[in-house]
Design an enzyme around this catalytic site. Structure first.
Site, PDB file in Angstrom:
ATOM      1  CB  SER A  47      29.308  17.400 -21.464  1.00 47.78           C
ATOM      2  OG  SER A  47      30.676  17.723 -21.457  1.00 47.78           O
ATOM      3  CE1 TYR A  56      36.019  16.587 -33.493  1.00 47.76           C
ATOM      4  CE2 TYR A  56      37.601  18.173 -34.343  1.00 47.76           C
ATOM      5  CZ  TYR A  56      36.447  17.885 -33.623  1.00 47.76           C
ATOM      6  OH  TYR A  56      35.719  18.923 -33.054  1.00 47.76           O
TER       7      TYR A  56
END
Ligand SMILES: NC(=O)c1ccc[n+]([C@@H]2O[C@H](COP(=O)([O-])OP(=O)(O)OC[C@H]3O[C@@H](n4cnc5c(N)ncnc54)[C@H](OP(=O)(O)O)[C@@H]3O)[C@@H](O)[C@H]2O)c1
EC number: 1.1.1.300
Length: 336
Positions: free
Chosen positions: A53, A217
């Site tokens: 991806s 993150y």
């Protein structure tokens, strides 16, 4: 009234033309290899994590075009085989060089299962690599999870830290011997500019006391940079280099956990079409670090748009990098 409507229409048209010009003419990212270097990676084996991806897929396509044997390390075999089929059709519309007996391994595409949220999956993947692959010239730590709800990996780590940092930490360590025996070889780590908003809070690495998905993150992406710098230090004198990059803002599936209200989606799609990089543009720095003779021997550096960039002091803190390395060794169970 009619004049007002005409002015509004003209303004809208002007805006669309400006956006289109920016998208098609103003892109600052040039493709590195415009077909002239098609054999540059011939004979080289490249492993890309999360290659089914987005950036990983685009990086795989470019490196295949340069003649590399590309191993896609992906968590879902079905999605990976589908992406591999599409890549083969894109890169070799008339049948692949890997389909002929004279290919010598050039431009071959291989799928292997790798779930970075499971240490046992990383271990069996590496065992398979060491049994089946005589060499590994480039490792690209690309796979990533972005701002997911609070989740834990199979081994009980917070998901973003577990996949983005710890899974790749174990993977790289287990493949280091193969990389060393294939030297000169390269490791490329995909981080993000968002590292700036992270900190390594050693007292709560699994975010059990509190969870903020943006902070986690950023923390995982800061960990990618600290890992790169500490590894570069440990690899001095080995002819294995490791560098880290930020790809910019790229149109990929990374935002799958972000909810955008239905009514705002057309606006978001327009803005991302106009301002975000395409995956092919975003992949250029990874391709550069994996293949360019310009960065032969360069190690421990941070890149964006194929150029070295400066880091904030917190990403260059050697004592934090060493402490993170030591704790990561314990967390993934490779402490000798
Ligand atoms: N897009 C951006 O704007 C941007 C900006 C800065 C940095 N980055 C970084 O770029 C890297 C690539 O992201 P992308 O933008 O290309 O996003 P993407 O399209 O979502 O690709 C992420 C890849 O990681 C894989 N992955 C996720 N969890 C995994 C796991 N547990 N084990 C193995 N693979 C796993 C995904 O597999 P599945 O398809 O099976 O989920 C997918 O192949 C990430 O490290 C991201 O942090 C992206």
């Amino acid at each position: 009234m009619a004049a007002g409507t005409a002015a509004a229409l003209l303004a809208a048209l002007g805006g669309i033309l400006w956006l289109a010009a920016r998208r098609f003419v103003g892109s600052s990212v040039q493709r590195l290899h415009q077909g002239g270097d098609s054999g540059l990676m011939r004979g080289k084996t490249v492993l890309i994590t999360g290659a089914n991806s987005g950036l990983g897929r685009a990086t795989a396509a470019e490196l295949l075009r340069l003649g590399a044997r590309v191993i896609m390390g992906c968590r879902d075999r079905e999605r990976a085989e589908e992406a591999a089929g599409q890549l083969r059709r894109e890169v070799w519309p008339t049948g692949g060089p890997d389909s002929g007996p004279t290919s010598g391994g050039a431009g071959e595409l291989v799928v292997k299962e790798l779930d970075l949220s499971s240490l046992s999956s990383v271990r069996s993947f590496c065992q398979e690599m060491l049994q089946e692959e005589p060499r590994l010239d480039v490792l690209i730590n690309n796979a990533g999870v972005f701002q997911c709800p609070y989740m834990k990996t199979e081994d009980g780590f917070e998901m973003q830290f577990g996949v983005n940092h710890l899974g790749h930490f174990l993977l790289t360590n287990l493949l280091l011997g193969l990389l060393k025996s294939s030297a000169p070889s390269r490791i490329v780590v995909v981080s993000s500019k968002l590292y700036k908003y992270g900190d390594i809070n050693f007292e709560d690495l699994n975010s059990e006391q509190s969870y903020n998905k943006s902070f986690c993150y950023s923390r995982s992406k800061l960990a990618n940079i600290l890992f790169t710098r500490e590894l570069a230090r440990r690899l001095e004198g080995t002819s294995v280099t490791v560098n880290v990059l930020h790809p910019g803002i790229v149109q990929t599936n990374l935002g799958r956990h972000i909810h955008i209200p239905l009514l705002l989606r057309p606006l978001f799609n327009l803005v991302s079409w106009a301002f975000f990089k395409t995956p092919e543009e975003g992949a250029q720095t990874a391709v550069y670090l994996a293949s360019s003779p310009e960065v032969e021997g360069v190690s421990g550096k941070y890149f964006g748009d194929c150029k070295e960039e400066e880091l904030l002091p917190k990403a260059m803190d050697e004592s934090v990098a060493r402490k993170l390395w030591d704790i990561s060794e314990v967390m993934v169970g490779i402490l000798k």
